[in-house]
Design an enzyme around this catalytic site. Structure first.
Site, PDB file in Angstrom:
ATOM      1  N   VAL A 129     -12.464   6.828  12.228  1.00 25.19           N
ATOM      2  CA  VAL A 129     -11.752   8.112  12.242  1.00 25.19           C
ATOM      3  C   VAL A 129     -11.750   8.759  10.849  1.00 25.19           C
ATOM      4  O   VAL A 129     -12.153   9.909  10.671  1.00 25.19           O
ATOM      5  CB  VAL A 129     -10.305   7.922  12.759  1.00 25.19           C
ATOM      6  CG1 VAL A 129      -9.514   9.212  12.651  1.00 25.19           C
ATOM      7  CG2 VAL A 129     -10.321   7.428  14.203  1.00 25.19           C
ATOM      8  N   GLY A 130     -11.290   8.007   9.844  1.00 22.47           N
ATOM      9  CA  GLY A 130     -11.131   8.558   8.496  1.00 22.47           C
ATOM     10  C   GLY A 130     -12.441   9.021   7.885  1.00 22.47           C
ATOM     11  O   GLY A 130     -12.516  10.085   7.261  1.00 22.47           O
ATOM     12  N   GLY A 149      -7.178   5.249   5.344  1.00 22.35           N
ATOM     13  CA  GLY A 149      -8.044   4.607   6.337  1.00 22.35           C
ATOM     14  C   GLY A 149      -9.413   5.254   6.281  1.00 22.35           C
ATOM     15  O   GLY A 149      -9.531   6.483   6.366  1.00 22.35           O
ATOM     16  N   GLY A 154     -12.210   4.201   8.246  1.00 18.40           N
ATOM     17  CA  GLY A 154     -12.985   3.613   9.332  1.00 18.40           C
ATOM     18  C   GLY A 154     -13.618   4.719  10.166  1.00 18.40           C
ATOM     19  O   GLY A 154     -13.927   5.813   9.659  1.00 18.40           O
ATOM     20  N   LYS A 203      -3.469   2.654  31.892  1.00 24.05           N
ATOM     21  CA  LYS A 203      -3.819   1.684  30.851  1.00 24.05           C
ATOM     22  C   LYS A 203      -3.885   0.310  31.494  1.00 24.05           C
ATOM     23  O   LYS A 203      -3.217   0.059  32.499  1.00 24.05           O
ATOM     24  CB  LYS A 203      -2.731   1.683  29.777  1.00 24.05           C
ATOM     25  CG  LYS A 203      -3.179   1.118  28.452  1.00 24.05           C
ATOM     26  CD  LYS A 203      -3.887   2.154  27.606  1.00 24.05           C
ATOM     27  CE  LYS A 203      -4.403   1.561  26.314  1.00 24.05           C
ATOM     28  NZ  LYS A 203      -5.021   2.584  25.458  1.00 24.05           N
TER      29      LYS A 203
HETATM   30  P1  NAD Z   1     -11.270   1.360  12.188  1.00 23.65           P
HETATM   31  O1  NAD Z   1     -10.960  -0.077  12.403  1.00 23.65           O
HETATM   32  O2  NAD Z   1     -12.675   1.846  12.305  1.00 23.65           O
HETATM   33  O3  NAD Z   1     -10.763   1.794  10.715  1.00 23.65           O
HETATM   34  C1  NAD Z   1      -9.484   1.502  10.245  1.00 23.65           C
HETATM   35  C2  NAD Z   1      -9.477   1.753   8.744  1.00 23.65           C
HETATM   36  O4  NAD Z   1      -8.143   1.580   8.260  1.00 23.65           O
HETATM   37  C3  NAD Z   1     -10.344   0.799   7.941  1.00 23.65           C
HETATM   38  O5  NAD Z   1     -10.987   1.536   6.896  1.00 23.65           O
HETATM   39  C4  NAD Z   1      -9.337  -0.180   7.337  1.00 23.65           C
HETATM   40  O6  NAD Z   1      -9.794  -0.749   6.101  1.00 23.65           O
HETATM   41  C5  NAD Z   1      -8.202   0.769   7.095  1.00 23.65           C
HETATM   42  N1  NAD Z   1      -6.907   0.128   6.904  1.00 23.65           N
HETATM   43  C6  NAD Z   1      -6.341  -0.906   7.547  1.00 23.65           C
HETATM   44  N2  NAD Z   1      -5.136  -1.181   7.030  1.00 23.65           N
HETATM   45  C7  NAD Z   1      -4.929  -0.289   6.058  1.00 23.65           C
HETATM   46  C8  NAD Z   1      -3.881  -0.052   5.147  1.00 23.65           C
HETATM   47  N3  NAD Z   1      -2.777  -0.800   5.167  1.00 23.65           N
HETATM   48  N4  NAD Z   1      -4.013   0.965   4.245  1.00 23.65           N
HETATM   49  C9  NAD Z   1      -5.109   1.735   4.237  1.00 23.65           C
HETATM   50  N5  NAD Z   1      -6.139   1.558   5.074  1.00 23.65           N
HETATM   51  C10 NAD Z   1      -6.044   0.548   5.961  1.00 23.65           C
HETATM   52  O7  NAD Z   1     -10.294   2.157  13.175  1.00 23.65           O
HETATM   53  P2  NAD Z   1     -10.457   3.658  13.667  1.00 23.65           P
HETATM   54  O8  NAD Z   1     -11.241   3.686  14.931  1.00 23.65           O
HETATM   55  O9  NAD Z   1     -10.900   4.508  12.524  1.00 23.65           O
HETATM   56  O10 NAD Z   1      -8.953   3.994  14.063  1.00 23.65           O
HETATM   57  C11 NAD Z   1      -7.971   4.287  13.089  1.00 23.65           C
HETATM   58  C12 NAD Z   1      -6.674   4.614  13.791  1.00 23.65           C
HETATM   59  O11 NAD Z   1      -6.853   5.753  14.625  1.00 23.65           O
HETATM   60  C13 NAD Z   1      -6.125   3.531  14.715  1.00 23.65           C
HETATM   61  O12 NAD Z   1      -4.727   3.584  14.652  1.00 23.65           O
HETATM   62  C14 NAD Z   1      -6.602   3.961  16.094  1.00 23.65           C
HETATM   63  O13 NAD Z   1      -5.752   3.461  17.105  1.00 23.65           O
HETATM   64  C15 NAD Z   1      -6.475   5.451  15.969  1.00 23.65           C
HETATM   65  N6  NAD Z   1      -7.344   6.226  16.882  1.00 23.65           N
HETATM   66  C16 NAD Z   1      -8.683   6.015  16.895  1.00 23.65           C
HETATM   67  C17 NAD Z   1      -9.484   6.811  17.708  1.00 23.65           C
HETATM   68  C18 NAD Z   1     -10.983   6.650  17.723  1.00 23.65           C
HETATM   69  O14 NAD Z   1     -11.638   7.514  18.281  1.00 23.65           O
HETATM   70  N7  NAD Z   1     -11.551   5.629  17.117  1.00 23.65           N
HETATM   71  C19 NAD Z   1      -8.911   7.791  18.534  1.00 23.65           C
HETATM   72  C20 NAD Z   1      -7.530   7.990  18.489  1.00 23.65           C
HETATM   73  C21 NAD Z   1      -6.753   7.193  17.646  1.00 23.65           C
END
Ligand code: NAD
Length: 369
Positions: A182-183, A178, A180, A78
């Site tokens: 991932v969700g 969430g 975003g 990292k």
């Molecule tokens: P993103 O920024 O695209 O989406 C995050 C989502 O969470 C958004 O919809 C935001 O509105 C929502 N959010 C924020 N605070 C919130 C709360 N208090 N209650 C409910 N929703 C809330 O991020 P992402 O890429 O989807 O990543 C989400 C998580 O997964 C992060 O913790 C990230 O580290 C982890 N992650 C992501 C990946 C990837 O491939 N993108 C891989 C492994 C882990």
């Protein structure tokens, strides 16, 4: 081996810690190469004003375990750059390119994107030193968020967990915190598999529909920049409402530590499959395990992104990445849940044991073991 200088070293690593300072460039950065027994280390570059050495080490170790657990030919590393990621673009380019030149000789580490860096930053790095993952499509990159790499892995982990819990995925109620990168894709992939998405939330609030939300319509709504709460096809509630939604599967896909000792008892799910990193505190995990909730740990379930990066690094394309994610996450979730049940241990312990054993076996092949 001695205890090391910093207090966090152990038999696995870190192998190398590089501290970079360049006054004229304003660069202050640390790279931790934790362990390379399984192969060249892959791990993201985090840019934030408050990053620390210890944080960098913990993130590097998490990558060692995540990459090993996923069965990748990569170790963990990292990098952290102490800077504001929102700085003007030309300044950021100068800084990132300077960082890249400074790690040219550190061939044990292949950088990828993390908080504060993106595919453009990876393109600058590739341009400087010829290695980076998470690249733009034009440079052979596979856009992992756009294709939903992590969401696919989560859906596959849900399939395996449902089988272990004796719950049919078809018709199972799912709540996702969430919406975003991932969700959203987890919702889409699970709806394709016949699951009923009864609630999703974003930072503004929660939307609920017991008979199942129309996921395609909700995705289109969200793509217009709207919060989920203004979607007409459900009842809206505050962000915290997502925790208590009665469901078979609960997926955290937002932030760390969202389930803690204070709200673990409110969770009304049979299975939790973690999309976010460390979304459940250790205390809350113990409470949920004691209640018989089946937990699929984050670094097993959310490895889709790094598996995609490894396929990209090896020169593969999008379809190969998706097939590899499904195959690896299916096998690894199965291995972890079977071991946890067989040894009557928490799933996280089973996952860590699996990862650690893979790293130690790989280390045993080295000249000095
Ligand atoms: P993103 O920024 O695209 O989406 C995050 C989502 O969470 C958004 O919809 C935001 O509105 C929502 N959010 C924020 N605070 C919130 C709360 N208090 N209650 C409910 N929703 C809330 O991020 P992402 O890429 O989807 O990543 C989400 C998580 O997964 C992060 O913790 C990230 O580290 C982890 N992650 C992501 C990946 C990837 O491939 N993108 C891989 C492994 C882990």
């Amino acid at each position: 081996m001695g205890r090391g200088w910093f207090g966090f070293e152990d038999v696995l690593g870190p192998e190398q810690i590089l501290h970079l300072r360049h006054g004229k460039l304003g660069l202050e950065a640390i790279v931790v190469v934790d362990n390379t027994a399984c192969g060249v280390a892959i791990g993201g570059i985090r840019m934030a004003p408050d990053v620390t050495l210890e944080e960098c080490f913990r993130l590097a170790r998490a990558m060692t375990f995540k990459n090993a657990a996923a069965g990748l030919r990569h170790g963990g590393g990292k990098a952290v750059i102490r800077a504001d990621p929102a700085m003007p673009a030309p300044e950021k380019e100068r800084l990132v390119r300077g960082f890249a030149r400074a790690i040219r000789a550190l061939e044990a580490y292949v950088p990828g994107p993390d908080m504060g860096t993106d595919e453009t930053a990876m393109a600058w790095i590739r341009d400087e030193i010829g290695r980076a993952v998470g690249l733009p499509r034009e440079l052979g990159g596979i856009p992992l968020d756009a294709i939903g790499a992590t969401g696919l892995g989560l859906a596959v982990a849900c399939e395996v967990a449902c089988r272990h819990a004796g719950i049919p995925l078809e018709g199972a109620r799912v709540a996702i915190q969430g919406f975003g990168a991932v969700g959203r894709h987890a919702a889409r992939r699970l709806a394709e598999r016949g699951a009923r998405i009864v609630a999703v939330s974003d930072s503004k609030g929660t939307i609920l529909e017991e008979s199942g939300l129309d996921v395609a319509a909700l995705l289109a709504h969200k793509a217009r920049g709207e919060p989920v709460t203004s979607f007409a096809g459900g009842r809206s509630a505050d962000p915290a409402a997502i925790v208590g939604v009665p469901c078979e599967i609960w997926i955290p896909a937002a932030r760390p530590d969202v389930i803690h000792e204070g709200n673990a008892d409110d969770l009304r799910a049979r299975i939790v499959v973690s999309g976010a990193n460390i979304p459940i505190t250790a205390g809350a995990e113990a409470i949920l395990e004691a209640r018989g909730v089946l937990l699929v740990p984050d670094f097993i379930a959310n490895a889709g992104g790094v598996i995609c990066a490894a396929v990209e690094y090896a020169g593969g394309d999008e379809s190969e990445a998706l097939a590899t994610i499904a195959e690896k996450i299916r096998a690894n979730t199965e291995a972890v849940l079977t071991r946890a049940r067989g040894e009557a241990i928490p799933t996280r312990r089973a996952a860590e044991a699996l990862a650690r054993e893979r790293v130690e076996k790989a280390m045993a092949f080295r000249r000095f073991g």
